[in-house]
Scaffold this motif. Structure first.
Motif, PDB file in Angstrom:
ATOM      1  N   ILE A  19      59.529   3.954  -2.444  1.00  0.00           N
ATOM      2  CA  ILE A  19      60.728   3.146  -2.648  1.00  0.00           C
ATOM      3  C   ILE A  19      60.850   2.581  -4.060  1.00  0.00           C
ATOM      4  CG2 ILE A  19      60.939   2.516  -0.203  1.00  0.00           C
ATOM      5  CD1 ILE A  19      59.623  -0.173  -0.925  1.00  0.00           C
ATOM      6  N   GLY A  20      59.877   2.808  -4.911  1.00  0.00           N
ATOM      7  CA  GLY A  20      59.974   2.337  -6.291  1.00  0.00           C
ATOM      8  C   GLY A  20      60.103   0.834  -6.421  1.00  0.00           C
ATOM      9  N   ALA A  21      59.301   0.087  -5.632  1.00  0.00           N
ATOM     10  CA  ALA A  21      59.469  -1.371  -5.603  1.00  0.00           C
ATOM     11  C   ALA A  21      58.624  -2.108  -6.640  1.00  0.00           C
ATOM     12  CB  ALA A  21      59.139  -1.907  -4.211  1.00  0.00           C
ATOM     13  N   CYS A  22      57.413  -1.661  -6.876  1.00  0.00           N
ATOM     14  CA  CYS A  22      56.486  -2.504  -7.649  1.00  0.00           C
ATOM     15  C   CYS A  22      56.573  -2.275  -9.154  1.00  0.00           C
ATOM     16  CB  CYS A  22      55.054  -2.285  -7.169  1.00  0.00           C
ATOM     17  SG  CYS A  22      54.312  -0.736  -7.722  1.00  0.00           S
ATOM     18  N   ARG A  23      57.038  -1.147  -9.585  1.00  0.00           N
ATOM     19  CA  ARG A  23      57.184  -0.766 -11.000  1.00  0.00           C
ATOM     20  C   ARG A  23      55.849  -0.620 -11.744  1.00  0.00           C
ATOM     21  NH1 ARG A  23      61.941   0.978  -9.922  1.00  0.00           N
ATOM     22  NH2 ARG A  23      62.538   1.142 -12.104  1.00  0.00           N
ATOM     23  N   MET A  24      54.759  -0.472 -11.015  1.00  0.00           N
ATOM     24  CA  MET A  24      53.489  -0.263 -11.711  1.00  0.00           C
ATOM     25  C   MET A  24      53.361   1.162 -12.242  1.00  0.00           C
ATOM     26  SD  MET A  24      52.112  -3.084 -11.823  1.00  0.00           S
ATOM     27  CE  MET A  24      50.809  -2.414 -12.815  1.00  0.00           C
ATOM     28  N   CYS A  25      54.134   2.070 -11.667  1.00  0.00           N
ATOM     29  CA  CYS A  25      53.992   3.484 -12.016  1.00  0.00           C
ATOM     30  C   CYS A  25      54.963   3.905 -13.122  1.00  0.00           C
ATOM     31  CB  CYS A  25      54.231   4.331 -10.773  1.00  0.00           C
ATOM     32  SG  CYS A  25      55.941   4.249 -10.224  1.00  0.00           S
ATOM     33  N   ILE A  26      55.544   2.930 -13.814  1.00  0.00           N
ATOM     34  CA  ILE A  26      56.545   3.271 -14.827  1.00  0.00           C
ATOM     35  C   ILE A  26      55.974   4.176 -15.930  1.00  0.00           C
ATOM     36  CG2 ILE A  26      58.186   1.360 -14.627  1.00  0.00           C
ATOM     37  CD1 ILE A  26      56.492  -0.032 -16.776  1.00  0.00           C
ATOM     38  N   PRO A  55      48.936   4.450 -12.401  1.00  0.00           N
ATOM     39  CA  PRO A  55      48.653   3.435 -11.376  1.00  0.00           C
ATOM     40  C   PRO A  55      49.844   3.218 -10.447  1.00  0.00           C
ATOM     41  CG  PRO A  55      48.963   2.390 -13.507  1.00  0.00           C
ATOM     42  CD  PRO A  55      48.984   3.873 -13.745  1.00  0.00           C
ATOM     43  N   THR A  56      49.554   2.913  -9.191  1.00  0.00           N
ATOM     44  CA  THR A  56      50.613   2.633  -8.212  1.00  0.00           C
ATOM     45  C   THR A  56      50.192   1.444  -7.359  1.00  0.00           C
ATOM     46  OG1 THR A  56      49.600   4.137  -6.610  1.00  0.00           O
ATOM     47  CG2 THR A  56      51.327   5.067  -8.005  1.00  0.00           C
ATOM     48  N   LEU A  57      51.170   0.784  -6.784  1.00  0.00           N
ATOM     49  CA  LEU A  57      50.859  -0.282  -5.817  1.00  0.00           C
ATOM     50  C   LEU A  57      51.648  -0.085  -4.522  1.00  0.00           C
ATOM     51  CD1 LEU A  57      50.621  -3.870  -7.375  1.00  0.00           C
ATOM     52  CD2 LEU A  57      48.941  -2.707  -5.959  1.00  0.00           C
ATOM     53  N   CYS A  58      52.965   0.103  -4.657  1.00  0.00           N
ATOM     54  CA  CYS A  58      53.782   0.200  -3.441  1.00  0.00           C
ATOM     55  C   CYS A  58      53.811   1.607  -2.865  1.00  0.00           C
ATOM     56  CB  CYS A  58      55.204  -0.281  -3.717  1.00  0.00           C
ATOM     57  SG  CYS A  58      56.159   0.777  -4.828  1.00  0.00           S
ATOM     58  N   PHE A  59      53.415   2.594  -3.627  1.00  0.00           N
ATOM     59  CA  PHE A  59      53.560   3.986  -3.203  1.00  0.00           C
ATOM     60  C   PHE A  59      52.562   4.379  -2.117  1.00  0.00           C
ATOM     61  CE2 PHE A  59      52.335   8.470  -3.735  1.00  0.00           C
ATOM     62  CZ  PHE A  59      53.563   9.084  -3.574  1.00  0.00           C
ATOM     63  N   LEU A  60      53.071   4.932  -1.019  1.00  0.00           N
ATOM     64  CA  LEU A  60      52.236   5.584  -0.003  1.00  0.00           C
ATOM     65  C   LEU A  60      52.914   6.910   0.295  1.00  0.00           C
ATOM     66  CD1 LEU A  60      51.109   3.301   2.980  1.00  0.00           C
ATOM     67  CD2 LEU A  60      49.688   4.363   1.233  1.00  0.00           C
ATOM     68  N   GLN A 108      60.936   4.375 -16.493  1.00  0.00           N
ATOM     69  CA  GLN A 108      61.315   4.810 -15.145  1.00  0.00           C
ATOM     70  C   GLN A 108      60.116   4.787 -14.198  1.00  0.00           C
ATOM     71  OE1 GLN A 108      64.435   5.412 -14.401  1.00  0.00           O
ATOM     72  NE2 GLN A 108      65.236   5.400 -16.479  1.00  0.00           N
ATOM     73  N   ALA A 109      60.394   4.501 -12.931  1.00  0.00           N
ATOM     74  CA  ALA A 109      59.332   4.518 -11.909  1.00  0.00           C
ATOM     75  C   ALA A 109      59.028   5.974 -11.553  1.00  0.00           C
ATOM     76  CB  ALA A 109      59.783   3.748 -10.676  1.00  0.00           C
ATOM     77  N   SER A 110      57.834   6.413 -11.894  1.00  0.00           N
ATOM     78  CA  SER A 110      57.505   7.840 -11.736  1.00  0.00           C
ATOM     79  C   SER A 110      57.396   8.266 -10.281  1.00  0.00           C
ATOM     80  CB  SER A 110      56.199   8.161 -12.461  1.00  0.00           C
ATOM     81  OG  SER A 110      55.129   7.441 -11.881  1.00  0.00           O
ATOM     82  N   CYS A 111      57.183   7.309  -9.363  1.00  0.00           N
ATOM     83  CA  CYS A 111      57.009   7.695  -7.952  1.00  0.00           C
ATOM     84  C   CYS A 111      58.322   8.123  -7.313  1.00  0.00           C
ATOM     85  CB  CYS A 111      56.360   6.566  -7.156  1.00  0.00           C
ATOM     86  SG  CYS A 111      57.393   5.106  -6.966  1.00  0.00           S
ATOM     87  N   VAL A 112      59.448   7.785  -7.943  1.00  0.00           N
ATOM     88  CA  VAL A 112      60.741   8.170  -7.373  1.00  0.00           C
ATOM     89  C   VAL A 112      61.598   8.965  -8.369  1.00  0.00           C
ATOM     90  CG1 VAL A 112      60.921   6.327  -5.644  1.00  0.00           C
ATOM     91  CG2 VAL A 112      61.648   5.871  -7.992  1.00  0.00           C
TER      92      VAL A 112
END
Ligand code: FES
Length: 239
Positions: A46-53, A35-40, A63-67
């Motif tokens: 920018i790894g802001a929301c931490r939903m993708c940990i 799941p992601t929220l801030c990622f586009l 760790q935030a997987s998007c970054v």
């Protein structure tokens, strides 16, 4: 030149991807949902929301997987109990300072925050503390900004700046008082916004929405003076 590839393990599955991928991209390439929220993609990474940990074997923290870049041989777990618990607490914290009038929100049933709360089975918010109640900016002819629904993902900021090359909104203040807004507390109507609506498209919640002018139009139509204009317009054109 051949692309350098790496092989990692995600949820027990071997995945081979280019070395420049993030863990999120690697997971998506293997149809593993994180799941992601801030990622586009390419716009707001920018790894802001931490939903993708995710949990990486041997790493000290989630760790935030998007970054987080992939590496040969790492073992990633996207859905362990620690990951699920941390995501749930993070979302509960976001919701603890969020306007919860979901039923009357224009994004009801089309809201990424609401969908994630459903997915993580959040039924009540255990964190009841101070909440910000902020004025809604509806002076623009096209865009309404409701900071009470903003989750500070910054997708609108990146879209306005990097895609549209306008940059009329940004993050102001710090910590609990952080806001996404035009500079110097101005209205969207007071900055060089071109009303393109891309920020609304980027917003995962109802913090930015199109202005619904239905009420104003009906009020205007009820104005007897306006009726005169409407009724005489064809005659003017005929002349
Ligand atoms: Fe990765 Fe927000 S989606 S931190």
């Amino acid at each position: 030149m051949d692309e350098k590839m790496v092989t990692l393990t995600i949820d027990g599955q071997k995945v081979t991807v280019p070395a420049y991928y993030t863990i999120l991209e690697a997971a998506r390439s293997a149809n593993i949902r994180i799941p992601t929220l801030c990622f586009l993609k390419d716009i707001n990474e920018i790894g802001a929301c931490r939903m993708c940990i995710v949990e990486i074997k041997g790493a000290k923290a989630l760790q935030a997987s998007c970054v987080y870049p992939v590496a040969d041989g790492i073992e990633v777990s996207t859905n362990s109990p620690a990951v699920r618990d941390a995501r749930k607490v993070t979302l509960e914290l976001i919701l603890s300072n969020h306007d919860r009038s979901c039923l009357t929100c224009v994004r009801n049933r089309n809201c990424e925050l609401q969908q994630l709360a459903d997915e993580l089975n959040i039924k009540e918010i255990p964190f009841e503390g101070e909440r910000l109640t902020l004025p809604i900016d509806d002076l623009s002819p096209a865009i309404v900004r409701d900071p009470n629904k903003c989750i500070l993902c910054r997708r609108c900021i990146s879209t306005c700046r990097n895609v549209q090359e306008i940059g009329v909104i940004g993050a102001t203040e710090r910590g609990f008082n952080t806001m996404v807004e035009p500079p110097f507390k101005m209205s969207i109507n007071q900055v060089p916004c071109i009303n393109c609506g891309q920020c609304i498209e980027a917003c995962p919640v109802g913090a930015l929405r199109e202005k619904d002018d239905t009420e104003r139009v009906w009020t205007a139509l009820a104005d007897p003076e306006l009726h005169v204009v409407v009724q005489t317009a064809p005659a003017v054109r005929a002349a």
